[in-house]
Write a protein that holds these residues in place. Structure first.
Motif, PDB file in Angstrom:
ATOM      1  N   LEU A 125       0.831  -1.207   0.000  1.00  0.00           N
ATOM      2  CA  LEU A 125       0.000   0.000   0.000  1.00  0.00           C
ATOM      3  C   LEU A 125       0.863   1.254   0.000  1.00  0.00           C
ATOM      4  N   ALA A 126       1.949   1.243   0.766  1.00  0.00           N
ATOM      5  CA  ALA A 126       2.862   2.388   0.780  1.00  0.00           C
ATOM      6  C   ALA A 126       3.493   2.600  -0.595  1.00  0.00           C
ATOM      7  N   VAL A 127       3.819   1.503  -1.268  1.00  0.00           N
ATOM      8  CA  VAL A 127       4.380   1.592  -2.628  1.00  0.00           C
ATOM      9  C   VAL A 127       3.342   2.181  -3.582  1.00  0.00           C
ATOM     10  N   ALA A 128       2.102   1.734  -3.458  1.00  0.00           N
ATOM     11  CA  ALA A 128       1.037   2.276  -4.304  1.00  0.00           C
ATOM     12  C   ALA A 128       0.898   3.782  -4.122  1.00  0.00           C
ATOM     13  N   LYS A 129       0.942   4.235  -2.883  1.00  0.00           N
ATOM     14  CA  LYS A 129       0.827   5.666  -2.601  1.00  0.00           C
ATOM     15  C   LYS A 129       2.008   6.434  -3.184  1.00  0.00           C
ATOM     16  N   TRP A 130       3.194   5.823  -3.172  1.00  0.00           N
ATOM     17  CA  TRP A 130       4.364   6.477  -3.776  1.00  0.00           C
ATOM     18  C   TRP A 130       4.126   6.690  -5.268  1.00  0.00           C
ATOM     19  N   PHE A 131       3.676   5.657  -5.937  1.00  0.00           N
ATOM     20  CA  PHE A 131       3.459   5.770  -7.380  1.00  0.00           C
ATOM     21  C   PHE A 131       2.363   6.788  -7.703  1.00  0.00           C
ATOM     22  N   LEU A 132       1.297   6.800  -6.931  1.00  0.00           N
ATOM     23  CA  LEU A 132       0.225   7.773  -7.165  1.00  0.00           C
ATOM     24  C   LEU A 132       0.735   9.194  -6.971  1.00  0.00           C
ATOM     25  N   ALA A 133       1.596   9.377  -5.985  1.00  0.00           N
ATOM     26  CA  ALA A 133       2.165  10.703  -5.729  1.00  0.00           C
ATOM     27  C   ALA A 133       3.142  11.129  -6.817  1.00  0.00           C
TER      28      ALA A 133
ATOM     29  N   ASN B 252      18.603   1.138  15.523  1.00  0.00           N
ATOM     30  CA  ASN B 252      17.815   0.928  16.738  1.00  0.00           C
ATOM     31  C   ASN B 252      16.319   1.170  16.552  1.00  0.00           C
ATOM     32  N   ARG B 253      15.787   0.784  15.382  1.00  0.00           N
ATOM     33  CA  ARG B 253      14.351   0.919  15.135  1.00  0.00           C
ATOM     34  C   ARG B 253      13.959   0.072  13.944  1.00  0.00           C
ATOM     35  N   TYR B 254      12.658  -0.060  13.718  1.00  0.00           N
ATOM     36  CA  TYR B 254      12.125  -0.694  12.515  1.00  0.00           C
ATOM     37  C   TYR B 254      12.002   0.369  11.418  1.00  0.00           C
ATOM     38  N   ALA B 255      11.942  -0.089  10.182  1.00  0.00           N
ATOM     39  CA  ALA B 255      11.666   0.818   9.071  1.00  0.00           C
ATOM     40  C   ALA B 255      10.184   1.171   9.044  1.00  0.00           C
ATOM     41  N   GLU B 256       9.881   2.311   8.488  1.00  0.00           N
ATOM     42  CA  GLU B 256       8.498   2.657   8.160  1.00  0.00           C
ATOM     43  C   GLU B 256       8.212   2.167   6.741  1.00  0.00           C
ATOM     44  N   PRO B 257       6.991   1.744   6.452  1.00  0.00           N
ATOM     45  CA  PRO B 257       6.683   1.272   5.096  1.00  0.00           C
ATOM     46  C   PRO B 257       7.067   2.273   4.009  1.00  0.00           C
ATOM     47  N   GLU B 258       6.935   3.546   4.306  1.00  0.00           N
ATOM     48  CA  GLU B 258       7.261   4.582   3.324  1.00  0.00           C
ATOM     49  C   GLU B 258       8.746   4.569   2.958  1.00  0.00           C
ATOM     50  N   GLU B 259       9.592   4.126   3.892  1.00  0.00           N
ATOM     51  CA  GLU B 259      11.029   4.074   3.602  1.00  0.00           C
ATOM     52  C   GLU B 259      11.341   2.956   2.616  1.00  0.00           C
ATOM     53  N   ILE B 260      10.597   1.873   2.691  1.00  0.00           N
ATOM     54  CA  ILE B 260      10.747   0.810   1.696  1.00  0.00           C
ATOM     55  C   ILE B 260      10.209   1.301   0.347  1.00  0.00           C
ATOM     56  N   ALA B 261       9.078   1.977   0.377  1.00  0.00           N
ATOM     57  CA  ALA B 261       8.461   2.490  -0.856  1.00  0.00           C
ATOM     58  C   ALA B 261       9.388   3.460  -1.580  1.00  0.00           C
ATOM     59  N   ASN B 262      10.113   4.267  -0.840  1.00  0.00           N
ATOM     60  CA  ASN B 262      11.031   5.217  -1.463  1.00  0.00           C
ATOM     61  C   ASN B 262      12.113   4.498  -2.263  1.00  0.00           C
ATOM     62  N   ALA B 263      12.626   3.400  -1.721  1.00  0.00           N
ATOM     63  CA  ALA B 263      13.648   2.627  -2.429  1.00  0.00           C
ATOM     64  C   ALA B 263      13.062   1.966  -3.671  1.00  0.00           C
ATOM     65  N   VAL B 264      11.857   1.422  -3.537  1.00  0.00           N
ATOM     66  CA  VAL B 264      11.185   0.805  -4.680  1.00  0.00           C
ATOM     67  C   VAL B 264      10.950   1.836  -5.776  1.00  0.00           C
ATOM     68  N   GLY B 265      10.440   2.986  -5.378  1.00  0.00           N
ATOM     69  CA  GLY B 265      10.166   4.037  -6.348  1.00  0.00           C
ATOM     70  C   GLY B 265      11.413   4.478  -7.089  1.00  0.00           C
ATOM     71  N   PHE B 266      12.512   4.620  -6.357  1.00  0.00           N
ATOM     72  CA  PHE B 266      13.781   4.986  -6.999  1.00  0.00           C
ATOM     73  C   PHE B 266      14.175   3.969  -8.060  1.00  0.00           C
ATOM     74  N   LEU B 267      14.092   2.689  -7.721  1.00  0.00           N
ATOM     75  CA  LEU B 267      14.511   1.647  -8.660  1.00  0.00           C
ATOM     76  C   LEU B 267      13.625   1.580  -9.896  1.00  0.00           C
ATOM     77  N   CYS B 268      12.390   2.030  -9.779  1.00  0.00           N
ATOM     78  CA  CYS B 268      11.480   2.047 -10.930  1.00  0.00           C
ATOM     79  C   CYS B 268      11.576   3.343 -11.726  1.00  0.00           C
ATOM     80  N   SER B 269      12.294   4.319 -11.227  1.00  0.00           N
ATOM     81  CA  SER B 269      12.301   5.653 -11.822  1.00  0.00           C
ATOM     82  C   SER B 269      13.438   5.828 -12.823  1.00  0.00           C
ATOM     83  N   PRO B 270      13.356   6.870 -13.653  1.00  0.00           N
ATOM     84  CA  PRO B 270      14.453   7.163 -14.571  1.00  0.00           C
ATOM     85  C   PRO B 270      15.771   7.443 -13.865  1.00  0.00           C
ATOM     86  N   ALA B 271      15.720   7.814 -12.583  1.00  0.00           N
ATOM     87  CA  ALA B 271      16.952   8.062 -11.825  1.00  0.00           C
ATOM     88  C   ALA B 271      17.795   6.799 -11.680  1.00  0.00           C
ATOM     89  N   ALA B 272      17.159   5.630 -11.841  1.00  0.00           N
ATOM     90  CA  ALA B 272      17.866   4.350 -11.734  1.00  0.00           C
ATOM     91  C   ALA B 272      17.978   3.683 -13.101  1.00  0.00           C
TER      92      ALA B 272
END
Length: 263
Positions: free
Chosen positions: A22-30, A213-233
């Motif tokens: 869901l976080a990945v979906a929101k990244w793409f929509l944004a 010393n913490r867990y990741a937030e879903p949005e932090e995973i989504a940011n990496a996914v979005g980068f790999l799908c983007s022209p920047a990668a």
């Protein structure tokens, strides 16, 4: 909307009804994409669809990614609706946490069926559609458990390790037709599912091993996914990114180090 012709790019996300998907979906929509969300949980998927309330940009499809006929039907529906597919995020996953001797073969196959077979089937179905529009990007969501072993994860860890190699196979073969394949390996993520199954003791154990010393937030995973799908990668292919706060890099002694630094 059937047969909609639009240059607006389309991302397909499996396991998209909640959590990381869901976080990945929101990244793409944004980032000006349309999204198609596949999920086996029909009830949660319906709630997610209602929450978005955006049929022009969000399509939800009930689908078991381990079933070839369901995957092919889902991808056909997406192409008929949106006209194209530019990114595929293989996020759908299940887990069984049992010792090796207590994990049944049926449980082992169930985990591999979703986590590994699902990524294979969805990629196979999406690639011909991607090729029609000049290529695209695949991101497989593996896990830190595919890079380092831990207890009770014989099925889950094995499936994720295999997914890492599947990514390399995809990168080598599909890179020649303009489709990049990469992998994100999350460490522990603060999803609703993690909150249900990770006890205070388990979370403490993770904190003792993760330098940040913490867990990741879903949005932090989504940011990496979005980068790999983007022209920047655009020249990143066959790689994996561990989004884990340093978990894979760490050994022993993190709590002692923190104490020595007054943290």
């Amino acid at each position: 909307m059937s047969g909609q012709s639009s240059s607006k790019h389309v991302a397909v996300i499996t396991g998209g009804a909640r959590g990381i998907g869901l976080a990945v979906a929101k990244w793409f929509l944004a980032h000006d994409h349309r999204v198609a969300l596949l999920d086996i949980d029909a009830e949660t998927l319906k709630k997610t669809d209602q929450a978005f309330n955006d049929p022009a940009n969000v399509l939800t499809v009930h689908c078991d990614v381990s079933k070839e006929d369901q995957v092919n039907a889902a991808i056909t529906k997406i192409e008929q609706t949106f006209g194209r597919i530019d990114a595929l995020v293989n996020n759908a996953g299940v887990a069984v946490f049992k010792p090796i001797g207590e994990t049944t073969f049926a449980e082992f196959r169930h985990v591999l069926g979703t986590n590994l077979d699902g990524a294979f089937l969805c990629s196979q179905a999406c690639v011909p559609v991607m090729k029609k529009h000049g290529g695209g990007a695949i991101v497989n969501i593996a896990s830190i458990s595919g890079l380092r072993a831990s207890t009770l994860r014989v099925a889950y860890g094995t499936s994720k390790a295999a997914l890492l190699h599947l990514t390399k196979q995809q990168a080598v073969e599909l890179g020649t037709v303009g489709i990049r394949a990469n992998c994100v390996a999350p460490g522990p993520v603060d999803t609703e599912m993690a909150k249900l199954v990770h006890s205070v003791a388990i979370r403490s154990d993770y904190y003792d091993t993760i330098p940040m010393n913490r867990y990741a937030e879903p949005e932090e995973i989504a940011n990496a996914v979005g980068f790999l799908c983007s022209p920047a990668a655009s020249f990143v292919n066959g790689q994996f990114i561990s989004v884990d706060g340093g978990f894979d890099a760490s050994g022993v002694g993190i709590p002692t180090l923190r104490k020595s630094q007054g943290l």
